[in-house]
Scaffold this motif. Structure first.
Motif, PDB file in Angstrom:
ATOM      1  N   LYS A 152      40.824  67.114  43.199  1.00  0.00           N
ATOM      2  CA  LYS A 152      41.115  68.161  42.035  1.00  0.00           C
ATOM      3  C   LYS A 152      42.524  68.028  41.873  1.00  0.00           C
ATOM      4  N   ASN A 153      42.948  67.686  43.174  1.00  0.00           N
ATOM      5  CA  ASN A 153      44.845  67.971  43.261  1.00  0.00           C
ATOM      6  C   ASN A 153      45.192  66.575  42.678  1.00  0.00           C
ATOM      7  N   TYR A 154      45.049  64.975  43.290  1.00  0.00           N
ATOM      8  CA  TYR A 154      45.751  64.187  42.526  1.00  0.00           C
ATOM      9  C   TYR A 154      44.876  63.603  41.903  1.00  0.00           C
ATOM     10  N   SER A 155      44.152  63.407  40.999  1.00  0.00           N
ATOM     11  CA  SER A 155      43.236  62.075  40.414  1.00  0.00           C
ATOM     12  C   SER A 155      43.589  61.884  39.571  1.00  0.00           C
ATOM     13  N   GLN A 156      45.100  62.431  39.035  1.00  0.00           N
ATOM     14  CA  GLN A 156      45.875  62.838  37.425  1.00  0.00           C
ATOM     15  C   GLN A 156      46.707  61.729  38.104  1.00  0.00           C
ATOM     16  N   LEU A 157      46.173  61.631  39.384  1.00  0.00           N
ATOM     17  CA  LEU A 157      48.106  60.608  39.567  1.00  0.00           C
ATOM     18  C   LEU A 157      47.822  59.207  39.817  1.00  0.00           C
ATOM     19  N   ILE A 158      45.983  58.548  40.065  1.00  0.00           N
ATOM     20  CA  ILE A 158      45.779  57.442  40.612  1.00  0.00           C
ATOM     21  C   ILE A 158      44.985  57.057  38.990  1.00  0.00           C
ATOM     22  N   LYS A 214      40.031  53.281  38.254  1.00  0.00           N
ATOM     23  CA  LYS A 214      39.497  52.414  39.485  1.00  0.00           C
ATOM     24  C   LYS A 214      39.121  52.802  40.771  1.00  0.00           C
ATOM     25  N   GLY A 215      40.641  53.464  40.623  1.00  0.00           N
ATOM     26  CA  GLY A 215      40.766  54.700  42.337  1.00  0.00           C
ATOM     27  C   GLY A 215      40.305  55.774  42.000  1.00  0.00           C
ATOM     28  N   SER A 216      40.346  56.541  40.620  1.00  0.00           N
ATOM     29  CA  SER A 216      38.948  57.837  40.612  1.00  0.00           C
ATOM     30  C   SER A 216      37.614  57.389  40.544  1.00  0.00           C
ATOM     31  N   LEU A 217      37.557  56.327  41.110  1.00  0.00           N
ATOM     32  CA  LEU A 217      35.770  55.700  40.291  1.00  0.00           C
ATOM     33  C   LEU A 217      35.547  55.450  42.238  1.00  0.00           C
ATOM     34  N   PHE A 218      36.731  54.561  43.083  1.00  0.00           N
ATOM     35  CA  PHE A 218      36.424  54.804  44.686  1.00  0.00           C
ATOM     36  C   PHE A 218      36.396  56.207  44.787  1.00  0.00           C
ATOM     37  N   LEU A 219      37.008  56.747  44.439  1.00  0.00           N
ATOM     38  CA  LEU A 219      37.150  58.320  45.051  1.00  0.00           C
ATOM     39  C   LEU A 219      35.850  59.310  45.183  1.00  0.00           C
ATOM     40  N   ASN A 220      35.387  58.895  43.808  1.00  0.00           N
ATOM     41  CA  ASN A 220      34.149  59.601  43.626  1.00  0.00           C
ATOM     42  C   ASN A 220      32.845  59.273  44.000  1.00  0.00           C
ATOM     43  N   ASN A 221      33.479  57.941  44.319  1.00  0.00           N
ATOM     44  CA  ASN A 221      31.774  57.189  45.102  1.00  0.00           C
ATOM     45  C   ASN A 221      32.185  57.613  47.011  1.00  0.00           C
TER      46      ASN A 221
END
Length: 554
Positions: free
Chosen positions: A349-355, A358-365
């Motif tokens: 919620k707080n840092y997804s816009q900073l990555i 690909k990093g956001s996909l890994f975070l969701n997984n």
């Protein structure tokens, strides 16, 4: 009377012998010449009467001795003569003797003539024996007397032989065993009464049938060979065992047969055999063998039972340890999983816009994997909590169970716009908490595997069986499944679809199977791909338990 001599009365010559022997007996007994003549004349009178009437009479002369009373006696008997005291011959004879007696029976007539001995003969028993020897050795005075004497000896020998044979038959018939004799060809010559009583066959019938109807078919060849080879045994005793049929019951009972020469010489032409019933002994021996076999089986069963108990104890201990491990492990895993979900969600919620993307996909997984880990832990906890020792039964209304399951699934039902139709359900004995979980898992499974373009429809119905059980069916209009996958659908961690297609942990139906097993019921399913599925749960109306082999209701 002690008999000393006898004469059969069949012709006129026998009258001479009768007179002569009467005279001689009176002479050696010490009677005077006139007394000798008187006694012999009386005997001749009666003998002539018997001879004229039947020619089948018998004269016996001897000594009567009782205390100090002694007399020479003549018994003249005949089986056919019709004699009366009015006969002149009898009247004359009666006047000549001291005592006259006539006895008449349906079988014979017997006339007794007594002439007293005036002087007491001492040592009379020994005298009688000497006189018997004297008469037997007395030289005949004519060829007829010689022939007559030999004929009488033959008749006496025949009578003794007949008496001996009758005695033998009486003895063999009295013994509680079958006795028979064989010739050298193995043919039966004689049997006692027991043979016919037991087998129902005579000696001639046994020879004609060759014992086929008497000896058991399996034993007959060896038995017949023994009979045919008795002469080749060379004096040895032959023994065998076989089954012989009881004519009264029709049963074949075991007997031992012993055959040996009738004489000690091995070249005897006759053989004697004995048949003794040993059926009770055979049954006892068989019972002992069976008992020993049963003891061995019992010993093996006891050993197997001990091994089984040991294995069950080990299995129960392992199962308990596994359940404790599953409960503790899943419980202890919840805290780190919660933290993983919390930090992953916070970071998303707080840092997804900073990555980058690909990093956001890994975070969701990672976040989805954490959610799935939480669901697995919760389902594992649910499975571990369902234990037999914690299961208690009480009357429950299945309608209330179904309603509570629908309340728990209300959000999912509304989201999928599902229609669920529940027919009236009966009351049974069960565990309410587990039954709610059972209904909830089956309904949830039907909702989850519904078609994407069709609103789910679920029909829940119940019907009673003949063995006091209720059969509950859950029918849906979902995607269905291949029946070849049915055996593994109710086991842990088994999924028919990938994680990306349908959510789930593979615990739902396994939990249903465990609940149904604890309720002493069954669960099954049937389906055709694309045409929905029907899950069927069969539960007893009343639960029961066994204590030491006896059944009691809860």
């Amino acid at each position: 009377m002690k008999e000393i001599a006898r004469v059969s009365l069949s012709n006129e010559m026998d009258l001479i012998l009768a007179h002569r022997r009467s005279m001689k007996l009176a002479e050696i007994a010490g009677l005077s010449l006139s007394a000798q003549t008187t006694f012999a004349t009386a005997v001749s009178e009666v003998a002539r009467l018997i001879l004229d009437r039947s020619r089948e009479g018998v004269l016996k002369v001897g000594i009567y001795s009782l205390g100090r009373e002694q007399a020479v006696v003549a018994y003249i008997c005949d089986r056919r003569a019709d004699i009366s005291l009015k006969n002149p011959e009898l009247q004359n004879a009666r006047k000549l003797v001291n005592k006259f007696q006539i006895t008449t029976t349906p079988e014979e007539v017997c006339i007794e003539l007594y002439y007293n001995i005036p002087l007491l003969i001492r040592n009379i028993e020994q005298k009688i024996k000497d006189w018997q020897t004297m008469f037997s050795q007395d030289l005949p005075v004519s060829p007829y007397e010689e022939i007559k004497r030999k004929n009488e000896q033959l008749l006496l020998l025949a009578e003794k032989l007949k008496a001996s044979e009758n005695q033998y038959r009486t003895l063999t018939n009295a013994l509680p065993l079958i006795i028979f004799t064989l010739n050298s060809k193995g043919q039966v010559v004689y049997t006692n009464n027991w043979m016919h009583t037991y087998t129902g066959y005579t000696a001639d019938q046994l020879n004609e049938e060759k014992w086929q109807q008497v000896v058991h078919p399996e034993d007959h060849p060896s038995f017949l060979m023994m009979l045919q080879n008795v002469a080749a045994a060379e004096g040895a005793i032959i023994k065998t065992q076989c089954r012989i049929k009881d004519a009264l019951t029709g049963r074949f009972n075991w007997h031992v047969i012993s055959v040996s020469p009738l004489q000690e010489e091995s070249n005897s032409d006759l053989f004697i055999g004995y048949i003794v019933d040993i059926h009770a002994q055979k049954e006892f021996e068989q019972a002992m063998r069976d008992n020993q076999h049963l003891k061995e089986i019992q010993h093996k069963l006891t050993r197997n039972e001990m091994e089984l108990r040991h294995n069950i104890n080990q299995l129960n201990r392992s199962n308990t340890e596994l359940q404790q491990f599953a409960y503790v492990a899943s419980h202890d895993l919840q805290e780190p999983v919660r933290k993983m979900i919390f930090y992953s969600d916070y970071f998303h919620k707080n840092y997804s816009q900073l990555i980058d993307e690909k990093g956001s996909l890994f975070l969701n997984n990672m976040l989805h994997a954490s959610y799935r880990m939480r669901n697995l832990i919760n389902d594992l906890l649910s499975f571990a909590k369902i234990r037999k020792e914690d299961t208690s039964f009480e009357p429950v209304e299945l309608n209330e169970i179904a309603s509570e399951a629908l309340r728990d699934l209300e959000i999912t039902i509304n989201d999928k716009k599902a229609s669920i139709h529940i027919a009236p359900l009966p009351a049974i004995e069960g565990n309410a908490i587990q039954l709610v979980q059972l209904f909830e898992n089956i309904i949830a499974n039907a909702l989850k595997y519904g078609k994407t373009d069709v609103a789910p429809e679920i029909q829940i119905q119940a019907r009673f069986t003949d063995d006091q059980q209720v059969r509950i069916s859950f029918a849906d209009n979902g995607i269905g499944f291949e029946t070849k996958y049915l055996p593994k659908m109710f086991t842990l961690f088994q999924r028919l679809h990938g994680i990306g297609e349908y959510e789930g942990t593979g615990f739902g139906l396994a939990i249903c199977k465990k609940i149904v097993d604890l309720h002493n019921g069954t669960i099954d399913a049937s389906s055709t791909p694309g045409a929905g599925a029907v899950f069927t749960v069969t539960l007893p109306l009343l639960q029961s338990k066994k204590i030491n082999g006896d059944v009691f209701e809860y």
